[in-house]
Design a protein around this motif. Structure first.
Motif, PDB file in Angstrom:
ATOM      1  N   THR A 308     -28.665  21.612 -50.615  1.00 38.39           N
ATOM      2  CA  THR A 308     -29.269  20.565 -49.795  1.00 38.39           C
ATOM      3  C   THR A 308     -28.359  19.337 -49.792  1.00 38.39           C
ATOM      4  N   TRP A 309     -28.456  18.537 -48.744  1.00 34.97           N
ATOM      5  CA  TRP A 309     -27.634  17.329 -48.669  1.00 34.97           C
ATOM      6  C   TRP A 309     -27.985  16.356 -49.793  1.00 34.97           C
ATOM      7  N   ILE A 310     -29.256  16.324 -50.189  1.00 42.39           N
ATOM      8  CA  ILE A 310     -29.657  15.412 -51.262  1.00 42.39           C
ATOM      9  C   ILE A 310     -28.948  15.773 -52.559  1.00 42.39           C
ATOM     10  N   LYS A 311     -28.869  17.090 -52.857  1.00 40.37           N
ATOM     11  CA  LYS A 311     -28.179  17.528 -54.076  1.00 40.37           C
ATOM     12  C   LYS A 311     -26.681  17.259 -53.984  1.00 40.37           C
ATOM     13  N   ILE A 312     -26.119  17.449 -52.795  1.00 40.97           N
ATOM     14  CA  ILE A 312     -24.688  17.202 -52.617  1.00 40.97           C
ATOM     15  C   ILE A 312     -24.372  15.724 -52.861  1.00 40.97           C
ATOM     16  N   ALA A 313     -25.211  14.832 -52.327  1.00 42.28           N
ATOM     17  CA  ALA A 313     -24.995  13.390 -52.537  1.00 42.28           C
ATOM     18  C   ALA A 313     -25.062  13.051 -54.017  1.00 42.28           C
ATOM     19  N   ALA A 314     -26.045  13.646 -54.713  1.00 46.01           N
ATOM     20  CA  ALA A 314     -26.185  13.376 -56.149  1.00 46.01           C
ATOM     21  C   ALA A 314     -24.988  13.893 -56.931  1.00 46.01           C
ATOM     22  N   SER A 315     -24.424  15.035 -56.487  1.00 45.49           N
ATOM     23  CA  SER A 315     -23.319  15.638 -57.238  1.00 45.49           C
ATOM     24  C   SER A 315     -22.042  14.823 -57.166  1.00 45.49           C
ATOM     25  N   ILE A 316     -21.896  13.988 -56.123  1.00 45.50           N
ATOM     26  CA  ILE A 316     -20.692  13.151 -56.024  1.00 45.50           C
ATOM     27  C   ILE A 316     -21.020  11.679 -56.305  1.00 45.50           C
ATOM     28  N   ASN A 317     -22.193  11.470 -56.911  1.00 51.83           N
ATOM     29  CA  ASN A 317     -22.573  10.162 -57.441  1.00 51.83           C
ATOM     30  C   ASN A 317     -22.616   9.041 -56.401  1.00 51.83           C
ATOM     31  N   ILE A 318     -23.188   9.347 -55.226  1.00 53.20           N
ATOM     32  CA  ILE A 318     -23.402   8.288 -54.242  1.00 53.20           C
ATOM     33  C   ILE A 318     -24.829   8.427 -53.716  1.00 53.20           C
ATOM     34  N   SER A 319     -25.307   7.390 -53.065  1.00 55.39           N
ATOM     35  CA  SER A 319     -26.655   7.450 -52.504  1.00 55.39           C
ATOM     36  C   SER A 319     -26.640   8.305 -51.240  1.00 55.39           C
ATOM     37  N   SER A 320     -27.783   8.913 -50.942  1.00 54.30           N
ATOM     38  CA  SER A 320     -27.885   9.721 -49.737  1.00 54.30           C
ATOM     39  C   SER A 320     -27.705   8.870 -48.482  1.00 54.30           C
ATOM     40  N   THR A 321     -28.122   7.611 -48.544  1.00 52.25           N
ATOM     41  CA  THR A 321     -27.959   6.713 -47.397  1.00 52.25           C
ATOM     42  C   THR A 321     -26.479   6.479 -47.081  1.00 52.25           C
ATOM     43  N   LYS A 322     -25.701   6.256 -48.122  1.00 62.74           N
ATOM     44  CA  LYS A 322     -24.267   6.002 -47.930  1.00 62.74           C
ATOM     45  C   LYS A 322     -23.558   7.237 -47.385  1.00 62.74           C
ATOM     46  N   LEU A 323     -23.927   8.415 -47.909  1.00 63.37           N
ATOM     47  CA  LEU A 323     -23.294   9.644 -47.441  1.00 63.37           C
ATOM     48  C   LEU A 323     -23.687   9.926 -45.995  1.00 63.37           C
TER      49      LEU A 323
END
Length: 349
Positions: A308-323
């Motif tokens: 999921t995109w949410i997990k991907i954002a978490a894995s690279i240590n940025i907020s989902s909004t920024k990604l």
């Protein structure tokens, strides 16, 4: 280039004659962008390889009478995870009765390693007397790029030993980490009661159901008929609709998150559809833009693989909004590049 890193899927382990073991790895072209030729030059040459699983396996004790976990967890307002005793055990403790032996069975579960590592790095994971090591520091250093060998040397143990200890610790805290992950996602959800003002409703006007709302009302509530704003994603997984959805901004709602997101406009795309843009990105032909700092071909490949995109954002240590903002801007730039390649001017009919 004699060194490269990528995250493959282990497809096969074949035992061959004369004690030979063949390991088959599978990855995407985008994950090997710029690495194909160097990798080809390694064929039939010895190389050093390290494989570290991105999935954590752990065991859960299940009460065979209720078919529920013997141990439950709850999270307080500060994010601390507490063990919850089963109702029967709690009653026995209060009445001073002898503890009843519960018939149990072990079931193996899996969890994303990124969730567990976030739980540990944030300092919420507990310490255990039989594992007296600073795992928060160990895992933070490993994710920052240090090797197990270097960390193990400082702790005066072998690299194999420290890997085994980290695996044990991750497995032990995994169920707590998953409960904490539910808590942090729920904490980010906006309170609908506070976000919207109550509007008077005429007695003759009955409130419309979700399926009866007009498109304008749906757009006003942040929902469009685009599949990218659906409550369920492509795999049927329920998504957190309080978080931004990755992809183009809804044209009906014109909704842009805090003015940061850059939508892929029809003018930029011309006659190029979304699927064509994404396929072009995955082909490895998309140019590199100085203002885009993320490897979106690799991230999109992970999304197509089921993350999921949410997990991907978490894995690279940025907020989902920024990604989301960066992803929308990147797709717009790629669409403009494709339009120029096709001899079209942006916005041409």
């Amino acid at each position: 280039m004699s060194y490269m890193e990528f995250k493959p899927l282990v497809k096969k382990v074949n035992l061959k004659p004369k004690g030979i073991v063949e390991i088959v790895l599978e990855t995407s072209i985008s994950d090997l962008q710029g690495k194909i030729d160097p990798l080809s030059s390694m064929i039939d040459r010895r190389a050093e390889a390290t494989l570290d699983s991105l999935v954590v396996n752990y065991n859960v004790a299940i009460n065979t009478q209720t078919n529920k976990p013997v141990i439950g967890y709850k999270v307080d307002d500060t994010g601390i995870v507490h063990e919850v005793k089963p109702e029967g055990e709690q009653l026995e403790a209060e009445l001073g009765l002898p503890k009843e032996k519960i018939p149990t069975k072990e079931e193996q579960e899996e969890a994303e390693r990124t969730v567990i590592d976030d739980f540990i790095r944030e300092g919420f994971a507990p310490q255990f007397d039989d594992l007296p090591y600073d795992f928060q520091n160990i895992i933070s250093r490993k994710l920052a790029g240090e090797t197990y060998m270097k960390i193990a040397s400082e702790l005066e143990m072998s690299s194999g030993k420290i890997v085994d200890l980290v695996d044990q610790y991750r497995s032990r805290v995994a169920p707590m980490a998953l409960k904490w992950d539910e808590w942090r996602k729920g904490k980010d959800k906006p309170n609908a009661a506070n976000d919207s003002e109550e509007k008077p409703v005429a007695q003759d006007d009955a409130p419309a159901t979700d399926n009866e709302q007009e498109p304008a009302a749906l757009a006003e509530n942040g929902v469009s008929d685009s599949h990218e704003f659906a409550i369920f994603d492509d795999e049927g997984e329920e998504v957190d609709d309080s978080l931004p959805v990755f992809g183009e901004t809804s044209k009906e709602s014109g909704d842009v998150d805090s003015g940061e997101n850059v939508s892929v406009t029809p003018e930029a795309e011309g006659t190029i559809d979304k699927e064509a843009v994404e396929n072009f990105i995955l082909s490895g032909q998309a140019p590199v833009f100085e203002e885009i700092t993320y490897d979106f071909p690799a991230l999109l490949s992970r999304r197509r693989s089921g993350e999921t995109w949410i997990k991907i954002a978490a894995s690279i240590n940025i907020s989902s909004t920024k990604l989301q903002a960066a992803w929308s801007k990147y797709k717009k730039l790629v669409a403009e590049h494709m339009a120029k390649q096709n001899g079209e001017e942006p916005g041409a009919a």
